[in-house]
Design an enzyme around this catalytic site. Structure first.
Site, mmCIF file in Angstrom:
data_model
loop_
_atom_site.group_PDB
_atom_site.id
_atom_site.type_symbol
_atom_site.label_atom_id
_atom_site.label_comp_id
_atom_site.label_asym_id
_atom_site.label_seq_id
_atom_site.Cartn_x
_atom_site.Cartn_y
_atom_site.Cartn_z
ATOM 1 N N SER A 182 -67.618 -67.752 58.998
ATOM 2 C CA SER A 182 -68.484 -68.569 59.853
ATOM 3 C C SER A 182 -67.958 -68.599 61.288
ATOM 4 O O SER A 182 -68.753 -68.628 62.243
ATOM 5 C CB SER A 182 -68.588 -69.990 59.302
ATOM 6 N N ASP B 221 -64.163 -58.644 60.486
ATOM 7 C CA ASP B 221 -65.266 -59.600 60.478
ATOM 8 C C ASP B 221 -66.319 -59.266 61.519
ATOM 9 O O ASP B 221 -67.523 -59.239 61.232
ATOM 10 C CB ASP B 221 -64.741 -61.014 60.705
#
Length: 375
Positions: free
Chosen positions: A125, A175
């Site tokens: 996130s 990521d």
């Protein structure tokens, strides 16, 4: 996700753009991207959305729909001072600071931040917020300053991987690359130096379920020091090994994990390409065992969830993300998703008093990368 009406309610105008950045799960290859070894993640069909309004000045104002996070505002400048350690606002600042340092002239913007990703859960996130903020800033700059097109996804991913270290954790580049280069129905074999991505179709009979351990892992907060210490240990162990020098006993398990995990990624890519679900599942379980025993980033709850997942019918399961809390990823037959979720809930969550309708247990699908929609 937040509606256009919500943006108008908060800022008095309609949004100029909507940015969406997916989360990611790492199928295998944990704690090795920062050592330059390949990894195998996929972007998922949950993420962070920013409804964005362009500003005429050089300020960024973000209102987070999660009450515990609230509002942050800062000025675009050559050097942007960080908020205190662990503050969520350091991720938007990281994106803007990284772009400024790379020579991009940025315009300000307002944004409403919304997410269906659990925070600090190993689903990236934080990196999704960095990517979304960067795309919002670049889009605002094209509108207000007539700036050129944004960099190519992998160029931007490399830039943002460096920029995110502003928030304190010395992460690798997995990521950002997964979030920007995702493709629907595909996992990604990501390699480094140079950064490149090969998309591999996920067989339709395979499905993945995320199960939260009910403990967060704040990579910008308490878990950061452990994360950074592991990276330093890996770098030192690899340096000594390459030089043919003796690796101290305390570092040998770290080296053993990194080397064996890199080998598992190669085998997992082959298993994915050949639709060998049993081999892939065994590799996931071996990865978790290595993260638990050699790398020491699992927790009793994560270990219990892996055991419960296999008992409930998972072909394989492992912690996903940095560990120290967060989530387990389970590989299950696509035809058994509902049954698996029901059994795992009964085994792990029901005894802990959680409702079956909570956000702690859900299936994910491989999804496309980050997008910007104007107007």
């Amino acid at each position: 996700m937040t509606s256009p009406g919500r943006f108008r309610e908060l800022f008095g105008t309609a949004p100029d753009a909507v940015v969406h950045a997916p989360g990611r799960v790492n199928l295998i290859g944990e704690h090795i991207d920062y050592a330059g070894f390949p990894v195998l993640p996929m972007a998922i069909d949950r993420g962070i959305a920013l409804r964005v309004g362009f500003r005429a000045d050089g300020r960024v104002r973000l209102i987070n729909e999660r009450e515990e996070f609230g509002e942050r505002e800062f000025a675009i400048a050559p050097s942007i001072p960080p908020y205190p350690n662990g503050d969520w606002g350091n991720y938007p600042k990281a994106a803007v600071q990284g772009l400024v340092e790379a020579g991009y002239g940025l315009a300000g913007f307002d944004a409403v931040v919304d997410s269906d990703l659990p925070p600090a859960a190993g689903l990236s996130s934080s990196s999704a917020l960095v990517v979304a903020t960067a795309l919002a800033a670049l889009t605002a700059s094209r509108d207000r300053r007539g700036a050129g097109p944004p960099p190519e996804p992998l160029t931007l991913a490399a830039l943002l991987a460096r920029a995110e270290q502003y928030a304190g954790a010395r992460g690798g580049g997995m990521d950002q690359a997964a979030i920007l280069a995702g493709r629907e129905a595909h996992a990604m074999h990501i390699r480094f130096d140079p950064l490149r991505v090969a998309h591999i179709r996920v067989p339709p009979a395979w499905a993945f379920v995320v199960a939260h351990s009910l403990a967060t892992a704040e990579k910008s907060g308490a878990a950061r020091e452990t994360y950074n210490a592991r990276r330093a240990q890996v770098e030192r162990a690899l340096e000594l090994d390459r030089e043919g020098r003796e690796v101290p006993a305390a570092l040998r398990p770290r080296l053993r994990h990194v080397v064996s995990e890199a080998e598992r990624v190669g085998h997992a890519v082959a298993a994915l390409r050949s639709d060998d679900v049993d081999t892939f599942g065994r590799l996931m379980l071996a990865s978790h065992e290595s993260l638990r025993d050699a790398f020491e980033v699992s927790t009793p709850a994560l270990d219990a969830l892996v055991r419960a997942s296999t008992t409930a019918g998972a072909v394989g399961a492992r912690l996903t993300g940095a560990g120290l809390g967060g989530c387990v990823l389970a590989l299950v037959p696509a035809l058994d998703i509902a049954g698996f979720i029901e059994r795992l809930h009964a085994a792990f969550y029901g005894p802990r008093g959680l409702s079956p309708t909570g956000s702690h247990l859900f299936a994910v699908r491989p999804a496309s990368g980050a997008t910007v929609v104007r107007g």
